[in-house]
Design a protein around this motif. Structure first.
Motif, mmCIF file in Angstrom:
data_model
loop_
_atom_site.group_PDB
_atom_site.id
_atom_site.type_symbol
_atom_site.label_atom_id
_atom_site.label_comp_id
_atom_site.label_asym_id
_atom_site.label_seq_id
_atom_site.Cartn_x
_atom_site.Cartn_y
_atom_site.Cartn_z
ATOM 1 N N LYS A 1 0.828 -1.213 0.000
ATOM 2 C CA LYS A 1 0.000 0.000 0.000
ATOM 3 C C LYS A 1 0.856 1.254 0.000
ATOM 4 N N MET A 2 1.971 1.218 0.714
ATOM 5 C CA MET A 2 2.890 2.354 0.735
ATOM 6 C C MET A 2 3.509 2.551 -0.648
ATOM 7 N N ALA A 3 3.856 1.464 -1.317
ATOM 8 C CA ALA A 3 4.421 1.535 -2.662
ATOM 9 C C ALA A 3 3.406 2.119 -3.637
ATOM 10 N N GLN A 4 2.143 1.719 -3.519
ATOM 11 C CA GLN A 4 1.097 2.257 -4.391
ATOM 12 C C GLN A 4 0.911 3.749 -4.149
ATOM 13 N N ALA A 5 0.940 4.159 -2.885
ATOM 14 C CA ALA A 5 0.790 5.577 -2.554
ATOM 15 C C ALA A 5 1.938 6.398 -3.125
ATOM 16 N N ILE A 6 3.151 5.877 -3.045
ATOM 17 C CA ILE A 6 4.316 6.566 -3.607
ATOM 18 C C ILE A 6 4.181 6.674 -5.121
ATOM 19 N N ALA A 7 3.733 5.589 -5.760
ATOM 20 C CA ALA A 7 3.586 5.573 -7.226
ATOM 21 C C ALA A 7 2.578 6.607 -7.688
ATOM 22 N N ILE A 8 1.429 6.657 -7.038
ATOM 23 C CA ILE A 8 0.388 7.615 -7.420
ATOM 24 C C ILE A 8 0.853 9.040 -7.152
ATOM 25 N N SER A 9 1.539 9.231 -6.043
ATOM 26 C CA SER A 9 2.051 10.557 -5.698
ATOM 27 C C SER A 9 3.067 11.041 -6.732
ATOM 28 N N GLU A 10 3.957 10.156 -7.156
ATOM 29 C CA GLU A 10 4.953 10.536 -8.166
ATOM 30 C C GLU A 10 4.279 10.884 -9.491
ATOM 31 N N ALA A 11 3.231 10.149 -9.844
ATOM 32 C CA ALA A 11 2.503 10.446 -11.079
ATOM 33 C C ALA A 11 1.824 11.812 -10.977
ATOM 34 N N ARG A 12 1.220 12.102 -9.822
ATOM 35 C CA ARG A 12 0.584 13.404 -9.627
ATOM 36 C C ARG A 12 1.602 14.532 -9.693
ATOM 37 N N ASN A 13 2.770 14.319 -9.108
ATOM 38 C CA ASN A 13 3.804 15.351 -9.110
ATOM 39 C C ASN A 13 4.301 15.666 -10.514
ATOM 40 N N LYS A 14 4.210 14.694 -11.424
ATOM 41 C CA LYS A 14 4.596 14.929 -12.826
ATOM 42 C C LYS A 14 3.478 15.612 -13.601
ATOM 43 N N GLY A 15 2.320 15.819 -12.943
ATOM 44 C CA GLY A 15 1.204 16.497 -13.595
ATOM 45 C C GLY A 15 0.327 15.555 -14.399
ATOM 46 N N LEU A 16 0.422 14.257 -14.153
ATOM 47 C CA LEU A 16 -0.374 13.281 -14.876
ATOM 48 C C LEU A 16 -1.709 13.068 -14.173
#
Length: 64
Positions: A42-57
């Motif tokens: 779950k932590m890995a999924q949260a990091i993945a989604i956060s990184e995608a959001r930070n790229k503006g996706l």
């Protein structure tokens, strides 16, 4: 499901996939590369989604 109803864009899904592969190899760190290795899915999924959001996706809505 229509294309406009998708929760994540295709580029966001690719980014999330790359981060989850990094987690699978045991190379995903929380914070920087010096931070502790992530051991929870779950932590890995949260990091993945956060990184995608930070790229503006388009990566879903942020929870309250």
């Amino acid at each position: 499901m229509k294309a406009k109803d998708k929760l994540y864009s295709e580029k966001a899904e690719n980014k999330i996939g790359k981060v989850m592969k990094e987690y699978g190899k045991g190379a995903l760190h929380s914070g920087s590369k010096k931070g502790p290795v992530v051991k929870d899915v779950k932590m890995a999924q949260a990091i993945a989604i956060s990184e995608a959001r930070n790229k503006g996706l388009k990566a879903g809505k942020k929870g309250k």
